[in-house]
Design an enzyme around this catalytic site. Sequence first.
Site, short mmCIF file in Angstrom:
data_model
loop_
_atom_site.label_atom_id
_atom_site.label_comp_id
_atom_site.label_asym_id
_atom_site.label_seq_id
_atom_site.Cartn_x
_atom_site.Cartn_y
_atom_site.Cartn_z
N HIS A 177 0.86 -1.19 0.00
CA HIS A 177 0.00 0.00 0.00
C HIS A 177 0.90 1.24 0.00
O HIS A 177 1.44 1.63 1.02
CB HIS A 177 -0.91 0.00 1.22
CG HIS A 177 -2.08 0.93 1.12
ND1 HIS A 177 -2.10 2.02 0.29
CD2 HIS A 177 -3.31 0.91 1.74
CE1 HIS A 177 -3.25 2.66 0.41
NE2 HIS A 177 -4.00 2.00 1.27
N HIS A 180 -2.74 6.99 -0.95
CA HIS A 180 -3.76 7.58 -0.08
C HIS A 180 -3.22 8.30 1.15
O HIS A 180 -3.95 8.52 2.12
CB HIS A 180 -4.77 6.50 0.36
CG HIS A 180 -5.40 5.79 -0.78
ND1 HIS A 180 -6.13 4.62 -0.63
CD2 HIS A 180 -5.41 6.05 -2.12
CE1 HIS A 180 -6.55 4.21 -1.82
NE2 HIS A 180 -6.13 5.07 -2.74
N TYR A 182 -0.85 7.29 3.31
CA TYR A 182 -0.31 6.48 4.39
C TYR A 182 1.22 6.48 4.32
O TYR A 182 1.81 7.21 3.52
CB TYR A 182 -0.92 5.08 4.33
CG TYR A 182 -2.41 5.10 4.55
CD1 TYR A 182 -2.95 5.48 5.77
CD2 TYR A 182 -3.30 4.78 3.51
CE1 TYR A 182 -4.33 5.54 5.97
CE2 TYR A 182 -4.68 4.85 3.70
CZ TYR A 182 -5.18 5.22 4.93
OH TYR A 182 -6.54 5.29 5.13
#
Length: 373
Positions: A177, A180, A182
């Site tokens: 990931h 977004h 993070y």
Amino acid sequence: MTDDSPSARARNTLGRPFSLGGLTLRNRIVMAPMTRQFSPGGVPGPDVAEYYARRAAAEVGLIVTEGTYVDHPSAGTSDRVPRFHGEDALAGWEKVADAVHRAGGAVMPQLWHVGMVRAAGAPPFPDAPRTGPSGIPLEGTETGRAMTRADIDDVIAAFAAGAAAAEARGFDGVEIHGAHGYLVDQFLWSHTNRRTDAYGGDLASRVRFAAEIVAACREAVSPHFPISFRTSQWKAGHYQARLAETPEELEAVLTPLAEAGADVFHCSTRRYWLPEFEGSDLNLAGWAKKLTGRPTITVGSVGLDNEFFAAFQGADGNLTDIDALLERLERDEFDLVAVGRSLLGDPEWAAKVLAGRFGDLRSFDAAGLSVLH
């Protein structure tokens, strides 16, 4: 005689197999990762396995799981989000993989570290600090701790351990990931990365952390075990944010990741049909494929008339056609299509679309966010 009916078009376009590394997917439909918080204590139970298997049984080709916390104390901010470490959680995830495989699908866990999005004092490790590249939050004034080189090494090792565990537990690949807002994305974004060492400054330095995570994961798994990297321009609460203002800047972000071992880029946008840069109709996934030569996954309001964040405000999503999506896929702008809320609202969305049963599709009801079905 060629069958050019809408049903045949969907079947012939979305129904084509696709290969990622050593993995062959039965079709081009991907279940997008969506955080559900239905794993008390961070351990996915039988209901989680049934939830994913239900979509696989209805012909989703690849499932990318909800984000799962890597083995670092500051990685998470909820004790109901699953983790991808510890024997109890990994045993639960192994059952998820088995259930998806029995239903005919493939599955990858998404490995996640929230970084400065973590709330101070939050579980699963209340005493862990909020950490990020420079301790700067995406919004607000509550700062955290800038990561030391030892912190950076520990997080890289945690991602690599998660990738190795995914392969050992029978998963078909792994996703990092990097989107977004993070942690990985916080290193990429100049707003949250003010470092003056090798991990900050110009774009080539800001991408170093992400590239080292990809390289460590690549070394931890077999050569043909697929690694996906999820990226986005937007951040939570900062929907106009951009890592790259030009194709050249996007190439500077993605090329080091491809060279480090990323097999596919999962390009998160709010609306898949919007062009990413002036002068071209290509969306973010289209540009990523053009610039790196790697396969890409597109995502963003597929089959619905509003954006994902509307669901968190209680708004339902009405059905729309996917003609434009099929047209883009037919010309190979991207390779795979990730579907989120449409698959929450209708677990059989993939099977219905592949069979041309568009009239049987169910719209998205925001109330569905509160249940695991």
